[in-house]
Enzyme design. Sequence first.
Site, PDB file in Angstrom:
ATOM      1  N   ASP A 190       0.785  -1.181  -0.225  1.00 30.37           N
ATOM      2  CA  ASP A 190       0.202   0.038  -0.113  1.00 30.37           C
ATOM      3  C   ASP A 190       0.733   1.542   0.258  1.00 30.37           C
ATOM      4  O   ASP A 190       1.900   1.277   0.613  1.00 30.37           O
ATOM      5  CB  ASP A 190      -1.093   0.339   1.240  1.00 30.37           C
ATOM      6  CG  ASP A 190      -2.139   1.251   1.150  1.00 30.37           C
ATOM      7  OD1 ASP A 190      -3.120   0.707   1.824  1.00 30.37           O
ATOM      8  OD2 ASP A 190      -1.801   2.160   0.151  1.00 30.37           O
TER       9      ASP A 190
HETATM   10  C1  GLC Z   1      -4.804   4.547  -0.197  1.00 24.13           C
HETATM   11  C2  GLC Z   1      -5.310   2.664   0.215  1.00 24.13           C
HETATM   12  C3  GLC Z   1      -5.359   1.652  -0.853  1.00 24.13           C
HETATM   13  C4  GLC Z   1      -5.494   2.712  -2.065  1.00 24.13           C
HETATM   14  C5  GLC Z   1      -3.457   3.357  -2.220  1.00 24.13           C
HETATM   15  C6  GLC Z   1      -3.531   4.135  -3.430  1.00 24.13           C
HETATM   16  O1  GLC Z   1      -3.908   4.542   1.089  1.00 24.13           O
HETATM   17  O2  GLC Z   1      -5.501   2.487   1.455  1.00 24.13           O
HETATM   18  O3  GLC Z   1      -6.559   1.325  -0.566  1.00 24.13           O
HETATM   19  O4  GLC Z   1      -5.432   2.115  -3.967  1.00 24.13           O
HETATM   20  O5  GLC Z   1      -3.480   4.248  -1.186  1.00 24.13           O
HETATM   21  O6  GLC Z   1      -4.529   5.275  -3.581  1.00 24.13           O
END
Ligand code: GLC
Length: 721
Positions: free
Chosen positions: A235
Amino acid sequence: MNNTEQFIEKIISGLTIEEKVGMVHGNALFHTKEVDRLNIPQIVMSDGPTGIRYDFYDDKWVLIDQNYDYITYIPSNSAVASTWNPECARNSGRVLGEEARGRGKDVILAPGINIKRSPLCGRNFEYFSEDPKLIEEMVAPMVSGIQEYDVASCVKHFAANNQETDRMAVDTIVDERTLREIYLPGFVSAIKRGNAYSMMGAYNKLNGQFCCTSSKLIDDILRKEWGYDGAVISDWGGVHDTDEAVNTSLDIEMDIQYEFDEHYLANPLLAKIKSGEYPEDIIDNKVRNILNMMLRLKMIGEDADNRLAGTYNNIEHREMVKGVAEESIVLLKNEDNRLPLNKAKIKTVAVIGENGKKVHSNGGGSAEIKALYEICPLMGIMKELGGNTKVYYADGYYVTEEAEKTEENWQAQSAMKQEKEENDINSEILKKRAGLREEAIKLAKMCDEVIFVGGLNHTIDCEGKDKDELTLPYGQDELIEALLKVRPDMIIVMHAGSPVAMTWADKAKAILWAYYAGMEGGTSIAEVLFGKINPSGHLPETFLKDINDCKPISDGQFGLEGSVEYTEGIMVGYRQYDSDNTDVLYPFGYGLSYTTFDYSNLEIQVVENEEDVDVNVTFDIENTGSIAGATVAQLYVRDVKASVNRPYHELKDFSKEYLEAGEKRKVTMTLNKEAFDFYSVEEGKFVLEAGAFVIEIGQSSRDILLEKEIHISKNYIRDTF
Ligand code: GLC
């Protein structure tokens, strides 16, 4: 070594260290670095679960204002799950996949499949259910649907990411049995049945290790036990140490920071290789997994010229997502058959409530999108009624202004903590609410029909923060009570991404529930209200009367900073409430129809084989009403006596059955050992203990219509994958 492996090894042997390092981290917010010399493209990623998110600049969280990235707004996963129809999940996946391809993406960061451990999690709207079986049956077809279009699904957030509070660091303490029975099965299904090409590591820690670089979760379980050979992506900001990232089989580090060369798997890694601290092939396995995914997506290799092009914003997609929305609407109450309304008899309608006119597609956090359009309930009602009926609208309640949007997107903040909705209800707001309430009451008195549209929005159902309570915000309860006093026949539509308390439910005659249901959500709500559609949604989660009935909340183990212990263990959702016989508002699996169904003739045959048991269950369903409709037949299993504590019962199969008026059908469900076993920590496997079990058939976890006890005489063992 087969041809594919040879092809990949040849590329790896030709890559420089710098090129390899460029492939294992983002060199922009949403893509990795290409290697033009060897025709290796960058991997372009995009959110999100309800559609292809609008574009940001490569190096800043600022939207690129362009007029060609409007897209199809797909129902949220909660809405998809409330259809209890795996084909709706597949179709949503297909739309997501074809539009991702059409927008030039390689990886769609979806679906989110975390368990709804508490109804207060801010991202519950993005997730399917409190029940692992329903998640398993929805995630597999959705992932397959996405990947039909040469786009990788990136299933998230692996694992036990069930609160938003302190999400980038909270340590979730989960015992092994609970992890295996509740929090991992959805990911097993995504990989084993959905063939997910990529997975996203979660922000939080699991039992002391950051998920993205957890040797237990990523190496021992995902890679060794499950044999996963897809790409594992962190993430955004989920990696915290170069050595951990190098020595775990995470493949790509993504981050929200702009200094891409300073990511843990960028220059710090390059320096360690150059200094000889690490051998030059230290990240070859990461590059191997990335190339493997590229091959599967036809980004490289002999199929590169045959890669599907995809498209977006076409009519077929809108029809597909409307089909999902139609099946997602849940009829919660319909006293005296108050619904459907008869258009011919209505000359004036009052639509009251800010959610009547509100659109939701542009909020929620990383799930935010730029929908081509979104039909709000008010517009749905107006276009369903047409010009012979006068539709009046009143806000009814006052929504405190949302903070004005800054140029830099909320996601630029390192903790990505969304500001809590200010709850300081000052006299000014109270005065304004009283005025709106009086206006609404006056309007309600003068119209033939009154439809209240309330609920929540994405300042509350939102990534980065959890809800504080189940209570409806903005003084809606007082307004609804006041309106019911003058119009006890008022129809209530609740539009939200997560359950709310409905203290007035006993006083209302008709209540409809709609999750954020995509661009045609308002159309579908209206078509249910006026009878064009017979509602067939069933709740994928329990609706509580009192949040303190939820054990994680009453144990004080939800929404904590630092660490949170899953003290409830496997007793999540209805597993707890049905075992404690809690007085809930609406149970798991609940949903009404404009017709009625009769269940009968339950017959069960048990055939015990050497390796597995076949339990063949048949029963009849008859549509005993006067219109066609669909019911969701749910099969729960109760273990009469076990050597471990088990929930009262657990969902082990279901089938959505569409029947014409008067039609009767025999339904067959076949169960195997996984419907009866539990995870034994001692054995490190799932075990079925011989003994008595009760098979229950019903239309919700609290509406069991047929049941029969069976006996299984042999013990069985099952691997975790
Ligand atoms: C965010 C989320 C994830 C998302 C990623 C990119 O913090 O937790 O679900 O796909 O970052 O935006």
